[in-house]
Design a protein around this motif. Structure first.
Motif, PDB file in Angstrom:
ATOM      1  N   UNK A  82       0.816  -1.222   0.000  1.00 25.91           N
ATOM      2  CA  UNK A  82       0.000   0.000   0.000  1.00 25.91           C
ATOM      3  C   UNK A  82       0.845   1.266   0.000  1.00 25.91           C
ATOM      4  N   UNK A  83       2.096   1.154   0.372  1.00 25.27           N
ATOM      5  CA  UNK A  83       2.960   2.335   0.448  1.00 25.27           C
ATOM      6  C   UNK A  83       3.949   2.451  -0.698  1.00 25.27           C
ATOM      7  N   UNK A  84       3.752   1.676  -1.751  1.00 22.30           N
ATOM      8  CA  UNK A  84       4.657   1.786  -2.889  1.00 22.30           C
ATOM      9  C   UNK A  84       4.504   3.174  -3.513  1.00 22.30           C
ATOM     10  N   UNK A  85       5.616   3.817  -3.836  1.00 29.11           N
ATOM     11  CA  UNK A  85       5.532   5.188  -4.355  1.00 29.11           C
ATOM     12  C   UNK A  85       4.832   5.301  -5.710  1.00 29.11           C
ATOM     13  N   UNK A  86       4.708   4.216  -6.444  1.00 25.94           N
ATOM     14  CA  UNK A  86       4.066   4.269  -7.753  1.00 25.94           C
ATOM     15  C   UNK A  86       2.558   4.044  -7.700  1.00 25.94           C
ATOM     16  N   UNK A  87       2.027   3.776  -6.521  1.00 27.70           N
ATOM     17  CA  UNK A  87       0.579   3.623  -6.368  1.00 27.70           C
ATOM     18  C   UNK A  87      -0.047   5.010  -6.216  1.00 27.70           C
TER      19      UNK A  87
END
Length: 116
Positions: A82-87
């Protein structure tokens, strides 16, 4: 002397809901609902850990996973960090713990807006 060519890939912590057995899909959904409605941080973190274990993926360092909530395709079903920068987080969570987040692929293909 020859040179080795190495390509680097990102270690993705993802799967799809549809890749799980029907029983695992039901359990994953229940754990995510528990996380969404958790009243304490401990209960939230426990439900997240159980959801990741059920999905067969390691819990990311941030301790949170998400199911893609893309309003443009509705069939992605990607489970991801949920914390991936590309989301892309969008919209309101309306008093619940889980936000509405598009996976990186949906963000790249058809980014949601808060108006949707």
């Amino acid at each position: 002397m020859g040179h080795a060519v190495m390509t680097h890939t990102q270690n993705q912590i993802t799967t799809t809901l549809t890749a799980l057995t029907p029983n695992a899909q039901d359990a994953f959904t229940r754990y995510m609902e528990q996380a969404d409605n958790a009243g304490t941080n401990h209960d939230y973190r426990t439900a997240m850990a159980c959801a990741a274990l059920t999905a067969g993926i390691p819990l990311p360092d941030g301790g949170e996973i998400a199911l893609c909530a893309c309003p443009n395709c509705w069939d992605c079903q990607q489970i991801f960090d949920a914390n991936t920068p590309d989301a892309h987080p969008f919209g309101e969570s309306d008093g619940y713990n889980l936000g509405r987040i598009q996976c990186p692929l949906c963000t790249d293909r058809h980014r949601a807006t808060d108006e949707q």
